[in-house]
Design a protein around this motif. Structure first.
Motif: not given
Length: 429
Positions: A273-285
């Motif tokens: 249920g997490l959108d791509p921007v949230k998933g990418a933000s976790i990867l960015a962190a």
């Protein structure tokens, strides 16, 4: 141009060694390389939506990309010896920019496989970790671990930090503007490398960093056939047990990082249920954390037993992956805890692996041997990228693939303890 690099060197004379400028430029080249290679993971859902391609089809193109990315390593290192590091980098970046820009026009999965699988895979393989190992061996006598740690950090940083921006572009404008943005970034880095990246310190009248000022300048090696050089080095390396330990441990490294998490984590987040921007933000962190973790790993590799460092890196990564499926169910501490431990450890394995390759094979052959070890890394990445997509399609979940990845890391943690291990002398009769 060599004259501009020489002018810059004269302006810096007496302040710090041009080796750090070479490291900064190589950092940018490896940064854009990693960011380019990670771009399809952001576009995966959009490509599914626009073209109706399933995840296994897209994963096939990415697995070819990852395999060629690694297989190009030893040949790229040999080409840098034969044709020159600078020329090899400029040609590779030119091909990369052209292929990425052309992909904005693709309409079929065959074009995706050709451009992002074969061409981008080969081009990025010439400007990645093998490039870093070659630059460090050419420019540094001391602080090699720190220099390699800085360059290695660029790999995960480029792969992860730009993802939120690219994901936002995908969400608002679609996937075509993403590839045009990446192509523009490649063109900028190409221009900087053309202007400021010299072939070796001797061309600027400099010794290696850490050598005395009056040390004899390192001459250019005689020209040799790069393909013969790559395979002859491999023929010698395969007879050494430590080569296989380095190869298979790095296979696991690739499978558990850019092969699995780098390719599938954003799509995995969508399953919860997490959108791509949230998933990418976790990867960015995780990319920001890796910038510190891998640089620190380089510093540690200059001072401590590299086998022990690798044991801890692989062991902690394996435990983090085994924890990941449960992390999505923990409201506050779940994913942040995973991001912390996994991010610090993302590619911290590279500096100790490079040091061990140098210890076993010597500074002359180590870059090419490391190129073959990187091939193992990317074969592992290709294996995990494809297997993750196939298991997700057949089981409807990434949990089994995540468990396999974690278990492989624990096996690698035990394997690395035997690399370059002193053998006990035979007892006298």
């Amino acid at each position: 141009m060599q004259a501009i690099a020489l002018w810059t060197r004269k302006r810096l004379d007496g302040r710090f060694h041009y080796a750090w400028i070479a490291i900064a430029l190589t950092f940018l080249v490896m940064l854009i390389t990693a960011g380019t290679r990670a771009t399809p993971s952001v576009m995966m859902v959009a490509l599914e939506r626009d073209f109706g391609w399933d995840r296994a089809t897209i994963s096939l193109a990415l697995s070819i990309n990852l395999a060629l990315f690694g297989l190009m390593g030893p040949f790229a290192a040999a080409a840098m010896e034969r044709f020159g590091l600078r020329r090899t980098v400029l040609v590779a970046l030119s091909i990369l920019g052209a292929a990425v820009g052309a992909s904005a026009l693709m309409q079929s999965s065959f074009q995706m496989t050709l451009l992002w699988g074969f061409i981008v895979g080969c081009a990025t393989g010439a400007t990645a970790m093998t490039l870093g190992a070659t630059v460090v061996s050419r420019w540094f006598k001391e602080r090699r671990g720190l220099a390699m740690g800085i360059l290695t950090a660029s790999t995960a940083t480029g792969q992860l930090v730009f993802l939120p921006l690219l994901a936002s572009i995908v969400e608002s404008q679609g996937w075509q503007p993403v590839v045009l943005t990446v192509a523009t970034g490649i063109a900028v880095v190409l221009a900087l490398a053309f202007l400021f990246l010299p072939e070796r310190p001797a061309e600027l009248g400099l010794p290696l960093y850490g050598e005395p000022a009056d040390a004899p300048l390192t001459p250019r090696e005689p020209h040799r056939n790069p393909i013969r050089m790559a395979f002859s080095t491999l023929a010698r390396a395969v007879k050494v047990r430590d080569f296989w330990l380095l190869f298979f441990s790095f296979f696991v490294c690739g499978a558990s990082t850019n092969g699995y998490i780098g390719t599938h984590f954003i799509a995995m987040c969508g399953d919860y249920g997490l959108d791509p921007v949230k998933g990418a933000s976790i990867l960015a962190a995780m990319g920001v954390l890796d910038l510190f973790g891998t640089t620190f790993s380089g510093w540690l590799s200059d001072r401590f037993n590299n086998r022990v460092l690798l044991f801890w890196y692989y062991g902690l990564r394996g435990l983090a992956l085994i924890y990941l499926p449960w992390a999505f169910g923990l409201s506050y501490f779940g994913l942040p805890v995973f991001a912390l431990f996994y991010g610090l450890d993302w590619v911290a394995t590279v500096p100790p692996t490079v040091r061990l390759a140098n210890d076993v094979f010597g500074p002359r052959e180590a870059p090419i041997v490391f190129g073959w070890v990187v091939a193992g890394h990317q074969l592992g990445a290709a294996f995990a990228a494809l297997l993750g997509g196939v298991l997700r399609n057949s089981l409807g979940t990434y949990t089994v693939a995540t468990m396999i990845s974690g278990a492989l890391c624990l096996v690698a943690a035990v394997m690395v303890l035997r690399i370059n291990r002193p053998r006990p002398a035979l007892a006298s009769a």
